[in-house]
Scaffold this motif. Structure first.
Motif, PDB file in Angstrom:
ATOM      1  N   VAL A  40      14.359  22.958   4.125  1.00 40.00           N
ATOM      2  CA  VAL A  40      14.722  22.948   5.077  1.00 40.00           C
ATOM      3  C   VAL A  40      12.838  21.689   5.305  1.00 40.00           C
ATOM      4  O   VAL A  40      13.055  20.696   6.315  1.00 40.00           O
ATOM      5  N   GLU A  41      11.821  21.289   5.073  1.00 39.57           N
ATOM      6  CA  GLU A  41      11.057  20.636   4.891  1.00 39.57           C
ATOM      7  C   GLU A  41      11.717  18.993   5.126  1.00 39.57           C
ATOM      8  O   GLU A  41      11.298  18.306   5.701  1.00 39.57           O
ATOM      9  N   ALA A  60      15.121  18.433   5.680  1.00 38.14           N
ATOM     10  CA  ALA A  60      15.208  17.801   7.289  1.00 38.14           C
ATOM     11  C   ALA A  60      14.642  17.880   8.493  1.00 38.14           C
ATOM     12  O   ALA A  60      14.710  17.088   8.823  1.00 38.14           O
TER      13      ALA A  60
END
Length: 141
Positions: free
Chosen positions: A25-26, A28
């Motif tokens: 997530v980071e 992305a």
């Protein structure tokens, strides 16, 4: 004495939630910023290469027309355009102006053009000038 979750791949935080999936997530979120910075640095390099091509072309124009038996202004402009066309396409849509001013004793050349566009939506222009004295024959003492 020790942490009960030490070495466990599914370790939980103090609130009891898992940290699994946090890195993708980071990544992305940061990946577009990284790509933007990369493209900006490439565009800056292309800009400086285009400036160097324009300056070299202007110097070629001045050097070819300032000599005693030098080219005409049109001949010098043709040499400049030939140089720009032979160089990689860092500089596009160029305009060339070479002047030989006998009264002032100066030859000047101006090369202007658009920089190759790497990043969509950003366009840059480059303008470089070169100037040099015209060679003259002076009788000896």
């Amino acid at each position: 004495m020790g942490d009960d979750n030490a070495g466990c791949p599914h370790a939980t935080t103090a609130r009891g939630r898992s940290d699994r999936g946090a890195s993708p997530v980071e990544l992305a979120i940061l990946l577009p910023v990284i790509f933007l910075l990369l493209m900006m640095s490439i565009q800056a390099g292309v800009y400086f290469l285009a400036r160097a091509v324009a300056l070299n072309a202007a110097q070629i124009g001045v050097n070819s027309t300032r000599t005693l038996a030098g080219d005409t202004e049109a001949g010098a402009e043709a040499k400049v355009l030939a140089y720009i066309n032979a160089a990689p396409d860092w500089l596009v849509a160029t305009s060339v102006d070479v002047n030989r001013n006998e009264a002032a004793g100066v030859a000047t050349a101006t090369v202007e053009g658009s920089v190759l566009q790497v990043m969509p939506g950003f366009s840059f222009t480059v303008r470089q000038n070169a100037r040099g004295p015209i060679e003259r024959f002076t009788p000896g003492d």
